[in-house]
Design an enzyme around this catalytic site. Structure first.
Site, short mmCIF file in Angstrom:
data_model
loop_
_atom_site.label_atom_id
_atom_site.label_comp_id
_atom_site.label_asym_id
_atom_site.label_seq_id
_atom_site.Cartn_x
_atom_site.Cartn_y
_atom_site.Cartn_z
N SER A 91 0.83 -1.19 0.00
CA SER A 91 0.00 0.00 0.00
C SER A 91 0.88 1.26 0.00
CB SER A 91 -0.96 -0.04 1.19
OG SER A 91 -1.96 0.95 1.05
N ASP A 223 -9.29 -3.75 -6.26
CA ASP A 223 -8.67 -2.90 -5.25
C ASP A 223 -9.20 -1.48 -5.41
OD1 ASP A 223 -7.09 -1.52 -3.49
OD2 ASP A 223 -5.21 -2.48 -4.12
N HIS A 252 -7.04 -5.87 -0.92
CA HIS A 252 -5.95 -4.93 -0.63
C HIS A 252 -5.36 -5.22 0.76
CE1 HIS A 252 -3.88 -1.00 -1.04
NE2 HIS A 252 -4.01 -0.95 0.28
#
Length: 288
Positions: A91, A223, A252
């Site tokens: 991320s 995502d 995610h």
């Protein structure tokens, strides 16, 4: 990778002072201090994992740039200079990974895996459109809400609520995650999130191009932080790059329930790199 073979790897938690901030470090393996270990007993490779966040004093340590500088300071202070590195970002950790490659080309990073990378147009993503007004425009209202609602609660109550929530989500909490309802912690999360929305805008194509041979991108198919279009765009701009699309429909936040699958994939991807390091090590021993 044979999933039926499970090797017990010692894991221990440590808190160090880095940049004037108490920093949690999870160490996987038998070593404790890389500098004190005899050279023959040191690991040949160190894997540095930068999750979706969270020597010298750093201004704005809880901001996005402060987090980059914090990770750089850790690597420069607590890891021997000759230690080869694999950097794994998840991320916003992928953005930090690219910043490390750009700002510290002297570090011997041989590979970097960018998992579900939020490295561009974050506020334009489906989740970003919701998060931006909350984290940027209503940030102080969230601060007040957090302090007024959570501060009066005894620590035992906050810990109990956190444990119950994690158990309901079937999330293991082997290490210290029970402070997530601390108002100070939540305020820092909101502050960092707001900076992410504002600063993660354009993809750093220059850094990607300079280090493309050591980068592996892994995008999700569903995502809402980095939608499939972002994968298609970067694939078009860097057709020769190792840019992959998840075929397993992992979310995610894979670290909650699918960390084993992801670890297995990364271990498979690393086999060639580990073989090269092993060959170089044996070669240097033979030459000497």
């Amino acid at each position: 990778m044979d999933s039926s073979i499970k090797e017990e790897v010692p894991v221990h938690e440590e808190f160090i002072l880095c940049c004037g901030v108490e920093t949690q470090v999870l160490k996987c393996g038998p070593w404790t201090n890389l500098f004190n270990e005899q050279r023959a007993n040191r690991p040949k490779l160190l894997i540095f994992i930068i999750t979706d966040s969270n020597a010298q004093e750093i201004k704005d340590i809880y901001g996005l740039q402060g987090q980059v500088e914090h990770k750089l300071a850790f690597l420069r202070t607590h890891v021997p200079k000759e230690m080869k590195l694999v950097v794994i970002g998840h991320s916003i950790g992928c953005y930090i990974s690219l910043e490390i490659l750009k700002l510290a080309p002297e570090l011997p990073i041989i590979r970097s895996f960018l998992l579900f990378p939020t490295i561009e147009r974050l506020s334009e993503s489906p989740n970003g459109r919701i998060a931006t007004p909350l984290l940027c425009w209503l940030r102080y209202a969230l601060y007040v809400f957090g302090y007024l609602l959570l501060k009066p609660w005894p620590e035992k109550i906050r810990s109990l609520i956190t444990r119950i929530g994690l158990q309901m989500m079937n999330v293991q909490y082997e290490f210290s995650v029970l402070n997530i309802l601390e108002p100070f912690c939540l305020a820092n999360v909101v502050y960092l999130g707001g900076q992410e929305m504002m600063k993660v805008v354009e993809r750093d194509n220059e850094t990607i191009r300079a280090h493309l041979s050591k980068l592996t991108f892994y995008y999700g198919t569903m995502d809402a932080w980095c939608p499939r279009k972002y994968y298609e765009d970067i694939k078009k701009d860097f057709p020769e790059g190792d840019i992959r699309l998840c075929e397993k429909k992992l979310p995610h936040a894979f670290i909650i329930h699918f960390y084993g699958e992801m670890a297995g994939m990364i271990a498979d991807w690393l086999k060639d790199d580990l073989s090269k390091i092993e060959a170089l090590t044996h070669g240097s021993v033979t030459d000497s």
